[in-house]
Motif scaffolding. Structure first.
Motif, mmCIF file in Angstrom:
data_model
loop_
_atom_site.group_PDB
_atom_site.id
_atom_site.type_symbol
_atom_site.label_atom_id
_atom_site.label_comp_id
_atom_site.label_asym_id
_atom_site.label_seq_id
_atom_site.Cartn_x
_atom_site.Cartn_y
_atom_site.Cartn_z
ATOM 1 N N ASN A 1 -8.393 0.410 -3.274
ATOM 2 C CA ASN A 1 -7.637 0.490 -2.023
ATOM 3 C C ASN A 1 -8.551 0.728 -0.829
ATOM 4 O OD1 ASN A 1 -5.638 2.710 -0.230
ATOM 5 N ND2 ASN A 1 -5.013 0.594 -0.555
ATOM 6 N N LEU B 1 -4.122 8.391 1.900
ATOM 7 C CA LEU B 1 -3.199 7.263 1.921
ATOM 8 C C LEU B 1 -2.649 7.045 3.325
ATOM 9 C CD1 LEU B 1 -1.446 5.095 0.608
ATOM 10 C CD2 LEU B 1 0.191 6.885 -0.002
ATOM 11 N N TYR C 1 -3.146 0.749 -5.030
ATOM 12 C CA TYR C 1 -2.877 2.055 -5.605
ATOM 13 C C TYR C 1 -3.724 3.130 -4.925
ATOM 14 C CZ TYR C 1 -2.664 6.001 -8.737
ATOM 15 O OH TYR C 1 -2.502 7.264 -9.238
ATOM 16 N N ASN C 2 -3.097 4.252 -4.657
ATOM 17 C CA ASN C 2 -3.782 5.411 -4.094
ATOM 18 C C ASN C 2 -2.913 6.632 -4.376
ATOM 19 O OD1 ASN C 2 -5.547 7.072 -2.666
ATOM 20 N ND2 ASN C 2 -5.722 5.667 -0.929
ATOM 21 N N ASN D 1 -5.236 5.288 5.375
ATOM 22 C CA ASN D 1 -5.363 3.879 5.012
ATOM 23 C C ASN D 1 -4.202 3.054 5.554
ATOM 24 O OD1 ASN D 1 -7.724 4.473 3.720
ATOM 25 N ND2 ASN D 1 -6.993 4.052 1.655
ATOM 26 N N PRO E 1 1.778 3.245 -4.597
ATOM 27 C CA PRO E 1 1.634 4.683 -4.872
ATOM 28 C C PRO E 1 2.964 5.385 -5.162
ATOM 29 C CG PRO E 1 0.296 4.063 -2.987
ATOM 30 C CD PRO E 1 1.165 2.890 -3.307
ATOM 31 N N LEU F 1 -0.848 9.910 -3.314
ATOM 32 C CA LEU F 1 -0.150 10.340 -2.113
ATOM 33 C C LEU F 1 -0.938 11.474 -1.463
ATOM 34 C CD1 LEU F 1 3.606 10.376 -3.176
ATOM 35 C CD2 LEU F 1 2.286 8.531 -2.138
ATOM 36 N N SER G 1 0.820 -1.216 0.000
ATOM 37 C CA SER G 1 0.000 0.000 0.000
ATOM 38 C C SER G 1 0.851 1.262 0.000
ATOM 39 C CB SER G 1 -0.932 0.015 1.220
ATOM 40 O OG SER G 1 -1.860 -1.041 1.139
#
Length: 214
Positions: free
Chosen positions: A130, A80, A73-74, A83, A28, A76, A24
């Motif tokens: 995500n 994030l 994927y996320n 998460n 990104p 920044l 995770s």
């Protein structure tokens, strides 16, 4: 903290949680620094069908890659960080309490939620899942710790059974739109809970068991 302390902390995470946390963060970052284009990391049905029709190992590897990276994927930013925090806290606790000594069962939970979320993501055209992963973990944790008192932002205190509702409400206020991905994750975790725990406790058949290969 120096590097040795960071390494000790990182290696102290349970195995699956360590993988989830690392992926995770890493996915990104590789997108942010241009190592891999974000389009290659997200779930797009048109891309999947095109890759399924293509021949060669590279096309099929790309398909499998997308099915995994969409959960990590996320962009920044604060979302994030939130998460990552929820994965660190709730996945770690699930792996060391509810699934203590049963990593295959925890992997089954994640795989089941991942499949359900992927199907929902394709039907609803959601390219990034995500939030679905994080909410699946957080919701199942809240079901297993329903009466525990938890704290949220600004000192809010409430029972853990309301945790998912608070997270969804917070995301709704922050983004201004319905958090469909998070709802998918919570729904998949709730379905797992029903099939594995509630239904068998009521005398029904247990439809979901840990696969032998895990």
């Amino acid at each position: 903290m120096d590097l040795s302390e960071v390494r000790t902390w990182f290696l102290g995470l349970p195995t699956i949680t360590r993988f989830l946390f690392t992926a995770s963060l890493a996915v990104p970052l590789v997108a942010q620094f241009g190592i891999v284009h974000p389009y290659l990391l997200i779930l797009r049905w048109t891309s999947i069908t095109r890759e399924l029709q293509a021949s060669g190992a590279c096309a099929h590897a790309s398909l499998l890659w997308r099915l995994v990276t969409t959960f990590f994927y996320n962009r920044l930013g604060f979302g994030l960080l939130m998460n990552l925090y929820f994965i660190y806290v709730h996945s770690r606790e699930l792996e060391t309490t509810t699934f203590d000594g049963q990593p295959a069962d925890y992997a089954t939970f994640l795989l089941f939620c991942g499949i359900c979320s992927t199907v929902g993501g394709i039907l609803l055209d959601l390219p990034v899942l995500n939030d679905a992963l994080v909410l699946a973990i957080a919701h199942y944790w809240s079901l297993r710790n329903a009466e525990r008192i938890v704290s949220f932002m600004f000192g809010m205190r409430f029972k853990a059974k309301y945790f998912t509702a608070v997270l969804l409400g917070y995301e709704l206020l922050l983004s201004g739109h319905l958090p469909v991905g998070s709802l998918l994750g919570a729904a998949s975790a709730h379905l797992f809970h029903y099939l594995v725990e509630i239904l068998p406790a009521q005398g029904g058949r247990r439809w979901l068991t840990t696969p032998a290969f895990l």
